[in-house]
Motif scaffolding. Structure first.
Motif, mmCIF file in Angstrom:
data_model
loop_
_atom_site.group_PDB
_atom_site.id
_atom_site.type_symbol
_atom_site.label_atom_id
_atom_site.label_comp_id
_atom_site.label_asym_id
_atom_site.label_seq_id
_atom_site.Cartn_x
_atom_site.Cartn_y
_atom_site.Cartn_z
ATOM 1 N N MET A 76 74.222 -0.460 -51.561
ATOM 2 C CA MET A 76 73.799 -0.671 -50.192
ATOM 3 C C MET A 76 74.994 -0.462 -49.274
ATOM 4 O O MET A 76 76.068 -0.975 -49.519
ATOM 5 N N SER A 77 74.781 0.301 -48.222
ATOM 6 C CA SER A 77 75.849 0.614 -47.283
ATOM 7 C C SER A 77 75.659 -0.189 -45.996
ATOM 8 O O SER A 77 74.538 -0.357 -45.518
ATOM 9 N N ILE A 78 76.763 -0.651 -45.465
ATOM 10 C CA ILE A 78 76.731 -1.413 -44.215
ATOM 11 C C ILE A 78 76.988 -0.443 -43.069
ATOM 12 O O ILE A 78 77.926 0.353 -43.116
ATOM 13 N N SER A 79 76.181 -0.530 -42.023
ATOM 14 C CA SER A 79 76.335 0.358 -40.879
ATOM 15 C C SER A 79 77.498 -0.092 -39.999
ATOM 16 O O SER A 79 77.953 -1.249 -40.072
ATOM 17 N N LEU A 80 77.961 0.819 -39.164
ATOM 18 C CA LEU A 80 79.024 0.490 -38.218
ATOM 19 C C LEU A 80 78.580 -0.627 -37.287
ATOM 20 O O LEU A 80 79.348 -1.543 -36.990
ATOM 21 N N LYS A 81 77.333 -0.579 -36.872
ATOM 22 C CA LYS A 81 76.801 -1.630 -35.989
ATOM 23 C C LYS A 81 76.868 -3.001 -36.669
ATOM 24 O O LYS A 81 77.248 -3.995 -36.041
ATOM 25 N N GLN A 82 76.524 -3.051 -37.948
ATOM 26 C CA GLN A 82 76.591 -4.315 -38.681
ATOM 27 C C GLN A 82 78.032 -4.801 -38.817
ATOM 28 O O GLN A 82 78.303 -5.998 -38.699
ATOM 29 N N LEU A 83 78.946 -3.871 -39.064
ATOM 30 C CA LEU A 83 80.361 -4.248 -39.156
ATOM 31 C C LEU A 83 80.874 -4.785 -37.827
ATOM 32 O O LEU A 83 81.625 -5.763 -37.798
ATOM 33 N N GLU A 84 80.469 -4.154 -36.732
ATOM 34 C CA GLU A 84 80.897 -4.626 -35.410
ATOM 35 C C GLU A 84 80.372 -6.027 -35.129
ATOM 36 O O GLU A 84 81.079 -6.867 -34.560
ATOM 37 N N GLU A 85 79.152 -6.312 -35.551
ATOM 38 C CA GLU A 85 78.599 -7.657 -35.376
ATOM 39 C C GLU A 85 79.352 -8.664 -36.251
ATOM 40 O O GLU A 85 79.659 -9.775 -35.807
ATOM 41 N N GLY A 86 79.668 -8.270 -37.477
ATOM 42 C CA GLY A 86 80.467 -9.142 -38.343
ATOM 43 C C GLY A 86 81.832 -9.423 -37.752
ATOM 44 O O GLY A 86 82.337 -10.551 -37.818
ATOM 45 N N ARG A 87 82.448 -8.400 -37.161
ATOM 46 C CA ARG A 87 83.758 -8.568 -36.523
ATOM 47 C C ARG A 87 83.663 -9.545 -35.354
ATOM 48 O O ARG A 87 84.529 -10.404 -35.181
ATOM 49 N N ARG A 88 82.581 -9.438 -34.571
ATOM 50 C CA ARG A 88 82.401 -10.353 -33.435
ATOM 51 C C ARG A 88 82.261 -11.793 -33.931
ATOM 52 O O ARG A 88 82.887 -12.718 -33.392
ATOM 53 N N ILE A 89 81.484 -11.975 -34.974
ATOM 54 C CA ILE A 89 81.301 -13.318 -35.536
ATOM 55 C C ILE A 89 82.620 -13.840 -36.107
ATOM 56 O O ILE A 89 82.979 -15.001 -35.906
ATOM 57 N N ALA A 90 83.351 -12.972 -36.806
ATOM 58 C CA ALA A 90 84.646 -13.381 -37.366
ATOM 59 C C ALA A 90 85.619 -13.777 -36.257
ATOM 60 O O ALA A 90 86.384 -14.736 -36.414
ATOM 61 N N ALA A 91 85.573 -13.068 -35.134
ATOM 62 C CA ALA A 91 86.438 -13.420 -33.997
ATOM 63 C C ALA A 91 86.085 -14.808 -33.463
ATOM 64 O O ALA A 91 86.977 -15.598 -33.123
ATOM 65 N N LEU A 92 84.801 -15.104 -33.410
ATOM 66 C CA LEU A 92 84.372 -16.439 -32.966
ATOM 67 C C LEU A 92 84.834 -17.514 -33.942
ATOM 68 O O LEU A 92 85.267 -18.609 -33.526
ATOM 69 N N VAL A 93 84.772 -17.229 -35.231
ATOM 70 C CA VAL A 93 85.234 -18.185 -36.241
ATOM 71 C C VAL A 93 86.722 -18.463 -36.050
ATOM 72 O O VAL A 93 87.152 -19.628 -36.072
ATOM 73 N N VAL A 94 87.502 -17.413 -35.827
ATOM 74 C CA VAL A 94 88.946 -17.604 -35.601
ATOM 75 C C VAL A 94 89.169 -18.439 -34.353
ATOM 76 O O VAL A 94 89.986 -19.370 -34.353
ATOM 77 N N ARG A 95 88.447 -18.116 -33.278
ATOM 78 C CA ARG A 95 88.628 -18.840 -32.014
ATOM 79 C C ARG A 95 88.325 -20.332 -32.174
ATOM 80 O O ARG A 95 89.059 -21.191 -31.695
ATOM 81 N N TYR A 96 87.230 -20.650 -32.851
ATOM 82 C CA TYR A 96 86.786 -22.047 -32.898
ATOM 83 C C TYR A 96 87.202 -22.816 -34.142
ATOM 84 O O TYR A 96 87.202 -24.040 -34.128
ATOM 85 N N CYS A 97 87.587 -22.103 -35.205
ATOM 86 C CA CYS A 97 87.932 -22.796 -36.442
ATOM 87 C C CYS A 97 89.395 -22.645 -36.846
ATOM 88 O O CYS A 97 89.831 -23.318 -37.776
ATOM 89 N N GLY A 98 90.100 -21.738 -36.203
ATOM 90 C CA GLY A 98 91.528 -21.658 -36.461
ATOM 91 C C GLY A 98 92.004 -20.336 -37.040
ATOM 92 O O GLY A 98 91.240 -19.533 -37.566
ATOM 93 N N GLU A 99 93.318 -20.160 -36.918
ATOM 94 C CA GLU A 99 93.999 -18.940 -37.339
ATOM 95 C C GLU A 99 93.922 -18.680 -38.843
ATOM 96 O O GLU A 99 94.121 -17.557 -39.279
ATOM 97 N N LYS A 100 93.633 -19.707 -39.619
ATOM 98 C CA LYS A 100 93.576 -19.486 -41.065
ATOM 99 C C LYS A 100 92.464 -18.511 -41.439
ATOM 100 O O LYS A 100 92.463 -17.946 -42.523
ATOM 101 N N TYR A 101 91.508 -18.284 -40.522
ATOM 102 C CA TYR A 101 90.422 -17.340 -40.765
ATOM 103 C C TYR A 101 90.719 -15.932 -40.230
ATOM 104 O O TYR A 101 89.875 -15.045 -40.331
#
Length: 65
Positions: free
Chosen positions: A1-26
């Motif tokens: 199964m291949s992940i689309s660029l759009k899905q990766l961009e959404e994952g990146r946005r979510i990961a950025a939120l995790v870093v912002r609210y949960c800390g630099e360790k993420y």
């Protein structure tokens, strides 16, 4: 199964939120998404640059009558 660029961009946005609210360790999680998005965009941009914005169609020879 291949992940689309759009899905990766959404994952990146979510990961950025995790870093912002949960800390630099993420940050490594965000970094991985970000690098993959950049890699795919770069590949697509390189292909488009090689073809030009209006790549001419390939002309095929007509068979002799």
């Amino acid at each position: 199964m291949s992940i689309s660029l759009k899905q990766l961009e959404e994952g990146r946005r979510i990961a950025a939120l995790v870093v912002r609210y949960c800390g630099e360790k993420y940050f490594p999680l965000f970094d991985r998404f970000d690098r993959e998005v950049q890699r795919r965009r770069s590949a697509a941009d390189r292909i488009e640059a090689a073809l030009g914005h209006h790549a001419p169609e390939i002309q095929r020879e007509r068979p002799a009558p």
